[in-house]
Design a protein around this motif. Structure first.
Motif, short mmCIF file in Angstrom:
data_model
loop_
_atom_site.label_atom_id
_atom_site.label_comp_id
_atom_site.label_asym_id
_atom_site.label_seq_id
_atom_site.Cartn_x
_atom_site.Cartn_y
_atom_site.Cartn_z
N LEU A 99 -80.62 21.02 87.52
CA LEU A 99 -79.83 21.51 88.65
C LEU A 99 -80.22 20.63 89.83
O LEU A 99 -81.38 20.62 90.24
CB LEU A 99 -80.13 22.98 88.95
N SER A 100 -79.27 19.88 90.36
CA SER A 100 -79.60 18.92 91.41
C SER A 100 -78.68 19.06 92.61
O SER A 100 -77.57 19.58 92.50
CB SER A 100 -79.52 17.49 90.86
N PHE A 101 -79.18 18.60 93.74
CA PHE A 101 -78.47 18.67 95.01
C PHE A 101 -78.45 17.28 95.63
O PHE A 101 -79.44 16.55 95.58
CB PHE A 101 -79.17 19.65 95.96
N GLN A 102 -77.34 16.93 96.26
CA GLN A 102 -77.22 15.62 96.91
C GLN A 102 -76.35 15.75 98.15
O GLN A 102 -75.29 16.37 98.12
CB GLN A 102 -76.61 14.61 95.94
N ILE A 103 -76.82 15.17 99.25
CA ILE A 103 -76.06 15.12 100.50
C ILE A 103 -75.48 13.72 100.64
O ILE A 103 -76.21 12.72 100.59
CB ILE A 103 -76.95 15.43 101.72
N SER A 116 -76.21 8.08 100.04
CA SER A 116 -76.88 9.31 99.62
C SER A 116 -78.02 9.55 100.61
O SER A 116 -79.00 8.80 100.64
CB SER A 116 -77.42 9.16 98.19
N LEU A 117 -77.87 10.57 101.45
CA LEU A 117 -78.86 10.85 102.48
C LEU A 117 -80.04 11.63 101.94
O LEU A 117 -81.17 11.45 102.38
CB LEU A 117 -78.21 11.61 103.64
N THR A 118 -79.77 12.53 101.01
CA THR A 118 -80.81 13.36 100.41
C THR A 118 -80.42 13.65 98.97
O THR A 118 -79.25 13.92 98.69
CB THR A 118 -80.97 14.70 101.16
N ALA A 119 -81.36 13.57 98.06
CA ALA A 119 -81.09 13.92 96.66
C ALA A 119 -82.37 14.49 96.05
O ALA A 119 -83.44 13.90 96.18
CB ALA A 119 -80.62 12.70 95.88
N ASN A 145 -87.93 25.71 101.49
CA ASN A 145 -86.61 25.45 100.90
C ASN A 145 -85.62 24.96 101.95
O ASN A 145 -84.42 25.25 101.87
CB ASN A 145 -86.05 26.69 100.21
N HIS A 146 -86.11 24.21 102.93
CA HIS A 146 -85.23 23.68 103.98
C HIS A 146 -85.13 22.16 103.85
O HIS A 146 -86.13 21.47 103.62
CB HIS A 146 -85.75 24.03 105.37
N PHE A 147 -83.91 21.64 104.03
CA PHE A 147 -83.67 20.20 103.97
C PHE A 147 -82.82 19.80 105.16
O PHE A 147 -81.84 20.46 105.50
CB PHE A 147 -82.97 19.83 102.65
N THR A 148 -83.22 18.71 105.80
CA THR A 148 -82.55 18.26 107.01
C THR A 148 -81.24 17.56 106.67
O THR A 148 -81.19 16.74 105.75
CB THR A 148 -83.47 17.30 107.79
N LEU A 149 -80.21 17.87 107.44
CA LEU A 149 -78.94 17.17 107.32
C LEU A 149 -78.99 15.94 108.21
O LEU A 149 -79.07 16.04 109.43
CB LEU A 149 -77.77 18.07 107.73
N LEU A 156 -71.97 18.22 100.36
CA LEU A 156 -73.07 18.65 99.51
C LEU A 156 -72.55 18.71 98.08
O LEU A 156 -71.58 19.41 97.79
CB LEU A 156 -73.59 20.03 99.94
N VAL A 157 -73.17 17.94 97.20
CA VAL A 157 -72.79 17.91 95.80
C VAL A 157 -73.88 18.57 94.97
O VAL A 157 -75.07 18.27 95.14
CB VAL A 157 -72.58 16.46 95.31
#
Length: 386
Positions: A99-103, A116-119, A145-149, A156-157
Motif C-alpha cells: 500500500l503506497s502513497f505518492q504526491i 514526485s514530491l513524496t513517495a 503520520n503527517h507528511f508535508t505537501l 495524491l496517488v
C-alpha cells in the motif's frame, strides 16, 4: 454547443490514433480505437472528479480505462489536492502486498513526467492492530503520520498492489480539514463547459504523452533484451523496474530467467504498442512471483510466445508480435543489483522443451491451464473492477 470543445478534442484524438507510428495493421488500428474509448471515459472521470476543496478517491485506470503500461496487479486511486490546504486520509489496510502513497506535482506531458514530491509505503505510517490508519498531509508538522505537501502538490496517488490476487482490498477516504460544515458550490453552465474543455485537454495530453513515453524508456533499447533493475523514473521510491520491448515471429519464444526476489512484490507483464497492458483477465499476460512456478534452483522461467508451449509460466502474446515487457519489484528494503535482474534468450518454439532445465516439471495440461485462467477471472471480478 456546450460540448463542442470535447467533441473537437475527440476528433483530434482519433487523428492521433490513426497517425500513431506503430500502426501497421487493421488490428493495431482497432486496438487504438478501443484504447481511445477507454481514454475518453477516463478523461471525463478525471475532469468531473477534480475538486481539491472536496476531494474523493477516484480510479481512472483499470481494465477499460488503461494507460501508461498499467500494472495488472495494482489498483490505482487518485485525489486532487492543493498545497494551500490540509487533508486527512483514513482507511483500513487490506491484505494486499503493498500500500503506497505518492504526491505528484504537475502532470504528464509529451516532454516530461510529473515530479514526485513524496513517495512512501505503509511501513512509514502507524497502523492500528485492526488495520485502521489516519494519515495527514499539509503544512510541516511533527504530528504522527503527517507528511508535508511541497509547493505545487496537485495529486495524491494511492496504489494497492497484489502479489496474490485473492488478497482483500482495503478502504480509503480523504477529506479537506475544515470542510465539515461546507458544501460544494452549485455548478453553473459555464463551470460544466469548463469541465468538458478540461476533459478534452486531458484526453489529448494523455494520448500524446503515452505514445511518446516508450521513446524515452523502451524503444531506444536493443529489441528482445531487458535492462538491469533500476529505480522507476518518476515512480515510487521503493520500486525498481526492468524494461524492454520484444519482436517475435509466430514460431519463436522468448525465455526470461529471473531469480525469485526477496522483495515482497515481484511482477512481470506484457504491454501492447499502445503502451497499455494486454488482456490480463482472460489470458495469462502477466505473472507475480506468487502466481509463477518456481524452479528448484530458485529461478522463475517465463516463456513469452504466441504458440502455447504447454508450460505453467506461459506468457501469452495474444496476437501481438511486438510489444513491451516489464518487471517491477516493490517494497524493497535494499538496493537491487544486476544479479537480481532477468536474462533473456530467444529460441524457436520447438526448442523450448530442450532449453528449459526443468521442463518436465514445468509442463501443464490444458485443463490445469484453463483453471489458472478461471482463477484470474474470479480474482478480478472479486475486486469489482470496471
Amino acid at each position: 454547443m456546450l460540448t463542442d470543445s470535447f467533441v473537437e478534442a475527440i476528433a483530434s484524438a482519433e487523428k492521433i490514433i490513426e497517425d500513431a507510428p506503430h500502426v501497421r495493421s487493421e488490428l493495431d488500428l482497432v486496438e487504438g480505437y478501443d484504447y481511445l474509448a477507454g481514454s475518453i471515459r477516463a478523461s471525463l472521470q478525471m475532469a468531473w472528479a477534480y475538486d481539491p476543496l472536496f476531494p474523493i478517491f477516484a480510479s481512472s485506470t483499470g481494465p477499460y480505462t488503461k494507460m501508461g503500461l498499467d500494472n495488472p496487479d495494482t489498483l490505482y486511486f487518485h485525489a486532487n489536492i492543493s498545497d494551500e490546504h490540509e487533508y486527512v486520509v483514513s482507511g483500513k489496510r487490506g491484505t494486499t502486498t503493498d500500500l503506497s502513497f505518492q504526491i505528484l506535482k504537475g502532470d504528464y506531458s509529451p516532454v516530461d513526467v510529473p515530479d514526485s514530491l513524496t513517495a512512501f509505503d505503509d511501513r512509514s505510517i502507524h497502523i492500528e492492530p485492526d488495520g485502521s490508519f489516519e494519515v495527514h498531509f499539509g503544512r510541516p508538522s511533527e504530528e504522527r503520520n503527517h507528511f508535508t505537501l511541497g509547493e505545487g502538490s496537485s495529486m495524491l496517488v494511492v496504489r494497492e498492489v497484489y502479489s496474490d490476487w485473492s488478497a482483500s482490498r482495503g478502504t480509503l477516504t480523504i477529506s479537506r480539514v475544515g470542510s465539515n460544515e461546507e458544501v460544494p458550490t452549485v455548478r453553473t453552465k459555464e463551470a460544466v463547459a469548463k469541465r468538458y474543455s478540461t476533459a478534452g485537454k486531458m484526453l489529448l495530453g494523455r494520448l500524446r504523452t503515452f505514445l511518446q513515453f516508450p521513446q524515452w524508456f523502451y524503444l531506444n533499447l536493443e529489441v528482445n533484451t531487458m535492462t538491469e533493475p533500476r529505480l522507476t523514473p518518476g515512480g515510487l521510491s521503493t520500486q525498481y523496474s526492468s524494461a524492454g520491448h520484444y519482436d517475435l515471429r509466430d514460431d519463436q519464444a522468448m525465455i526470461i530467467t529471473v531469480p525469485k526476489s526477496d522483495a515482497p512484490y515481484q511482477g512481470f507483464q506484457l504491454g501492447s504498442m499502445w503502451y497499455i497492458s494486454l488482456d490480463y483477465i482472460h489470458h495469462q499476460t502477466s505473472l507475480t512471483a506468487d502466481q509463477a512456478q518456481l524452479d528448484p534452483d530458485g529461478f522463475i522461467r517465463l516463456v513469452i510466445s504466441e504458440r502455447n508451449p504447454q508450460v505453467a509460466n506461459w506468457i501469452e502474446t495474444t496476437g501481438h508480435p511486438r510489444g513491451y515487457a516489464q518487471f517491477r519489484w516493490q517494497r524493497v528494503s535494499r538496493e537491487m543489483t544486476p544479479a537480481d535482474g532477468p536474462s533473456v534468450e530467444v529460441v524457436d518454439i520447438d526448442q523450448v522443451a530442450s532449453t528449459l532445465p526443468y521442463y518436465d516439471t514445468n509442463k501443464i495440461s490444458p485443463q490445469d491451464f484453463a483453471a489458472r485462467i478461471e482463477a484470474r477471472r474470479t480474482a478480478v471480478e472479486t475486486r469489482m473492477l470496471g
